[in-house]
Design an enzyme around this catalytic site. Structure first.
Site, mmCIF file in Angstrom:
data_model
loop_
_atom_site.group_PDB
_atom_site.id
_atom_site.type_symbol
_atom_site.label_atom_id
_atom_site.label_comp_id
_atom_site.label_asym_id
_atom_site.label_seq_id
_atom_site.Cartn_x
_atom_site.Cartn_y
_atom_site.Cartn_z
ATOM 1 N N GLU A 140 9.423 2.648 10.690
ATOM 2 C CA GLU A 140 10.416 3.715 10.581
ATOM 3 C C GLU A 140 9.626 5.009 10.445
ATOM 4 O OE1 GLU A 140 13.443 3.842 11.191
ATOM 5 O OE2 GLU A 140 13.884 1.695 11.263
ATOM 6 N N GLU A 168 8.553 17.567 13.913
ATOM 7 C CA GLU A 168 9.050 17.350 12.550
ATOM 8 C C GLU A 168 8.299 18.271 11.585
ATOM 9 O OE1 GLU A 168 8.066 13.669 10.437
ATOM 10 O OE2 GLU A 168 10.200 13.486 9.990
ATOM 11 N N CYS A 186 13.492 11.749 5.703
ATOM 12 C CA CYS A 186 13.447 11.402 7.131
ATOM 13 C C CYS A 186 14.785 11.711 7.770
ATOM 14 C CB CYS A 186 13.079 9.946 7.298
ATOM 15 S SG CYS A 186 14.115 8.867 6.328
ATOM 16 N N LYS A 212 0.864 -1.192 0.000
ATOM 17 C CA LYS A 212 0.000 0.000 0.000
ATOM 18 C C LYS A 212 0.896 1.237 0.000
ATOM 19 C CE LYS A 212 -2.021 3.026 1.905
ATOM 20 N NZ LYS A 212 -1.902 4.418 1.401
HETATM 21 P P1 NAD Z 1 2.006 9.095 6.628
HETATM 22 O O1 NAD Z 1 2.149 8.474 7.980
HETATM 23 O O2 NAD Z 1 0.952 10.090 6.432
HETATM 24 O O3 NAD Z 1 1.712 7.940 5.556
HETATM 25 C C1 NAD Z 1 2.583 6.854 5.351
HETATM 26 C C2 NAD Z 1 1.793 5.697 4.785
HETATM 27 O O4 NAD Z 1 0.910 5.191 5.787
HETATM 28 C C3 NAD Z 1 0.891 6.074 3.598
HETATM 29 O O5 NAD Z 1 0.870 5.025 2.670
HETATM 30 C C4 NAD Z 1 -0.465 6.242 4.262
HETATM 31 O O6 NAD Z 1 -1.539 6.073 3.379
HETATM 32 C C5 NAD Z 1 -0.411 5.142 5.300
HETATM 33 N N1 NAD Z 1 -1.324 5.308 6.436
HETATM 34 C C6 NAD Z 1 -1.725 6.473 7.016
HETATM 35 N N2 NAD Z 1 -2.585 6.198 8.027
HETATM 36 C C7 NAD Z 1 -2.701 4.857 8.109
HETATM 37 C C8 NAD Z 1 -3.430 3.972 8.947
HETATM 38 N N3 NAD Z 1 -4.223 4.416 9.930
HETATM 39 N N4 NAD Z 1 -3.306 2.641 8.750
HETATM 40 C C9 NAD Z 1 -2.500 2.173 7.794
HETATM 41 N N5 NAD Z 1 -1.807 2.961 6.939
HETATM 42 C C10 NAD Z 1 -1.890 4.291 7.105
HETATM 43 O O7 NAD Z 1 3.446 9.647 6.207
HETATM 44 P P2 NAD Z 1 3.836 10.462 4.897
HETATM 45 O O8 NAD Z 1 3.345 11.860 5.036
HETATM 46 O O9 NAD Z 1 3.461 9.699 3.676
HETATM 47 O O10 NAD Z 1 5.440 10.447 4.982
HETATM 48 C C11 NAD Z 1 6.168 11.371 5.702
HETATM 49 C C12 NAD Z 1 6.624 10.750 7.010
HETATM 50 O O11 NAD Z 1 7.390 9.590 6.753
HETATM 51 C C13 NAD Z 1 7.532 11.656 7.813
HETATM 52 O O12 NAD Z 1 7.139 11.630 9.162
HETATM 53 C C14 NAD Z 1 8.902 11.026 7.643
HETATM 54 O O13 NAD Z 1 9.813 11.273 8.679
HETATM 55 C C15 NAD Z 1 8.554 9.590 7.570
HETATM 56 N N6 NAD Z 1 9.638 8.823 6.959
HETATM 57 C C16 NAD Z 1 10.450 8.090 7.780
HETATM 58 C C17 NAD Z 1 11.514 7.361 7.245
HETATM 59 C C18 NAD Z 1 12.424 6.556 8.144
HETATM 60 O O14 NAD Z 1 13.126 5.704 7.640
HETATM 61 N N7 NAD Z 1 12.432 6.792 9.447
HETATM 62 C C19 NAD Z 1 11.734 7.391 5.866
HETATM 63 C C20 NAD Z 1 10.900 8.159 5.064
HETATM 64 C C21 NAD Z 1 9.851 8.866 5.623
#
Ligand code: NAD
Length: 492
Positions: A249, A384, A283, A174
């Site tokens: 992550e 963040e 990230c 997903k």
């Molecule tokens: P997000 O949490 O909004 O979404 C990430 C994914 O999770 C998407 O596919 C989203 O549709 C899904 N999702 C959201 N709510 C959900 C739920 N309740 N159940 C299941 N799936 C759900 O994050 P984003 O805005 O897409 O990405 C940015 C974030 O990602 C930042 O916080 C960044 O730090 C983090 N990030 C972390 C790393 C790492 O390795 N630590 C790497 C890249 C990005």
């Protein structure tokens, strides 16, 4: 209009949902790339069921054969590199050079994982008893859910899907709503590489709907998630109730520590690279510079000059150093945090708003922004932002620098600039991050090196490198007794 389709059980199927969202080029919002249909919960269940039904055949496929398919995928990815980089830049916004870098990393990861398929070894263990021994086997979980963000929409899926498949799991994937085109292309390449139907399934849609459905599906035995801490912790709680394995992550607030003896120009260039590269949407982006008072004025004046020279523009313009923010929601969020920084009393040195100028009016462009005299209690020092915003926190000495650097709920990465070996090793020991860099930016990573964070950033086994397969396998222990007799003595 290009409507992205799900890939379920080896078939490309258009969702029956009437809920849609446009896939918009963030550098030019008049450029609508395609339409994503927000799939239904029922379709998500179909994707999980397809993965479930394909599991037996895939787990019984020898690991080196599975690895060969992943190796073929790596070759196809290499052949498709220029095309996929264009798709990535158009839907996510990063520069073509950054997209090329992401593609190279993805190819390296796939190659590395293909090689690991020949090293899926357990161990043999001596017994306390004569004519006995034990051994361990690494086994797949079954169906694994892979949920990914938009900021590295090729590399993150590849560094999860490739080890999951090599280990013998089947996958319900997903991706983020904002980056469907790259997700579709990844699955097309896996299909072309010869992956059997049902082994990898793509389901496009909203996190709160299809993401939630997958996370809570009883057939999903493990979930690998990258995204925000709020979403990660929520799914961790849900999965814990049924004992599903979880790897998350999540967010970061990565500090650089700049000491007085360092090569200041190197520290400035690296901090600017870490803060503004990929528009701060990494990230691992540098969001806090913790600088010793004695060099702070010089650091500040030079990094401001560097930020003001950044060339902002569309990612497909070879001149561009910094592309747009990914979408309207993130764009507004970054501007909101800039306002919060001002209101909380930080000193705005440069940037501070929407970037304007030729060819910028139709995109989500934000100026590289630097705040000075930020204190650890301010929201811009703690939360963040995920945009090109750098906070400078001035400190008197190394000890205070460590206190400030560790004053964060997050713990992904960090770096220090100094030439003092004693302080380097004290820093390595005391810094509360999963990765750290010496005299280099907080960003960057290699395919064969573990990746991940501590505290509210990371849960579960590290991704990539020697630890890439840890999350995707369970250990089975086998005791062998070849005495042919009833066991005598103590039985524990
Ligand atoms: P997000 O949490 O909004 O979404 C990430 C994914 O999770 C998407 O596919 C989203 O549709 C899904 N999702 C959201 N709510 C959900 C739920 N309740 N159940 C299941 N799936 C759900 O994050 P984003 O805005 O897409 O990405 C940015 C974030 O990602 C930042 O916080 C960044 O730090 C983090 N990030 C972390 C790393 C790492 O390795 N630590 C790497 C890249 C990005």
């Amino acid at each position: 209009m290009n409507v992205y389709r799900n890939y379920i059980n080896g078939q490309w199927l258009e969702s029956a949902s009437d809920q849609t969202a446009p896939n918009i080029n963030p550098a030019n919002i008049k450029d609508i790339i395609g339409t994503i249909k927000l799939s239904t919960r029922e379709e998500a269940r179909t994707a999980v069921e397809a993965a479930y039904n394909a599991f037996k055949g895939w787990r019984n496929t020898p690991a080196p054969t599975r690895g060969r398919i992943v190796a073929r995928f790596a070759r196809l990815l290499e052949d498709d590199k220029a095309n996929l980089a264009q798709i990535l830049t158009r839907e996510e916004g990063k520069t073509l050079a950054e997209s090329g870098g992401e593609l190279s990393r993805s190819i390296n990861v796939a190659e590395f994982c293909a090689g690991e398929s020949r090293r899926l070894n357990g161990e043999t263990i001596q017994s306390e008893l004569p004519a006995n021994f034990a051994y361990t086997i690494k086994e797949p979980h079954g169906v694994v859910a892979i949920i990914t963000p938009w900021n590295f929409p090729v590399a993150i899926p590849v560094w999860k899907i490739a080890p999951a498949l090599v280990a013998g799991n089947t996958v319900a994937f997903k991706p983020a709503e904002a980056t469907p085109a790259t997700a579709v292309r990844i699955c097309e390449l896996f299909e072309e590489a010869g992956l059997p139907p049902g082994v990898l399934n793509l389901i496009l849609g909203a996190g709160a709907e299809v993401g939630d459905e997958i996370v809570n599906h009883p057939a999903v035995r493990a979930i690998s998630f990258t995204g925000s801490t709020a979403a990660g912790i929520k799914l961790y709680e849900q999965a814990a109730r049924r004992g599903a394995r979880v790897q998350c992550e999540m967010g970061g607030k990565n500090p650089v520590v700049v000491l007085e003896d360092c090569d200041l120009d190197l520290a400035i260039e690296s901090t600017a690279q870490g803060a503004f590269g990929s528009t701060g949407q990494r990230c691992t982006a540098t969001s806090r510079a913790v600088v010793i008072d004695k060099v702070a004025d010089e650091f500040v004046s030079k990094i401001v000059a560097r930020a003001q020279k950044m060339r902002i523009g569309a990612g497909d313009d070879a001149n561009t150093e910094m592309g747009p923010i990914v979408d309207e929601k993130q764009f507004k969020n970054v501007l909101k945090y800039i306002d919060i920084g001002r209101e909380d009393g930080a000193e705005l040195l440069t940037g501070g708003g929407r970037a304007t100028g030729e060819n910028l009016e139709d995109g989500y462009f934000v100026e590289p922004t630097i705040f000075d005299r930020v204190t650890p209690d301010m929201r811009i020092a703690q939360e963040e932002i995920f945009g090109p915003v750098l906070s400078i926190l001035r400190v008197k000495d190394f000890d205070e620098a460590m206190t400030v650097a560790n004053d964060s709920e997050y713990g992904l990465t960090s770096s220090i600039f100094t030439n003092d070996p004693n302080l380097i090793f004290r820093f390595v020991q005391e810094i509360e991050t999963g990765m750290t860099h010496i005299n280099s930016p907080t960003t960057g990573g290699e395919a064969h090196i573990p990746f991940g964070g501590v505290k509210m950033t990371g849960i579960g086994a590290r991704e990539q490198g020697s630890t890439a397969l840890d999350f995707y396998t369970e250990l089975k222990v086998v005791y062998v007794d070849y005495t042919g007799r009833k066991r005598e003595g103590n039985l524990y």
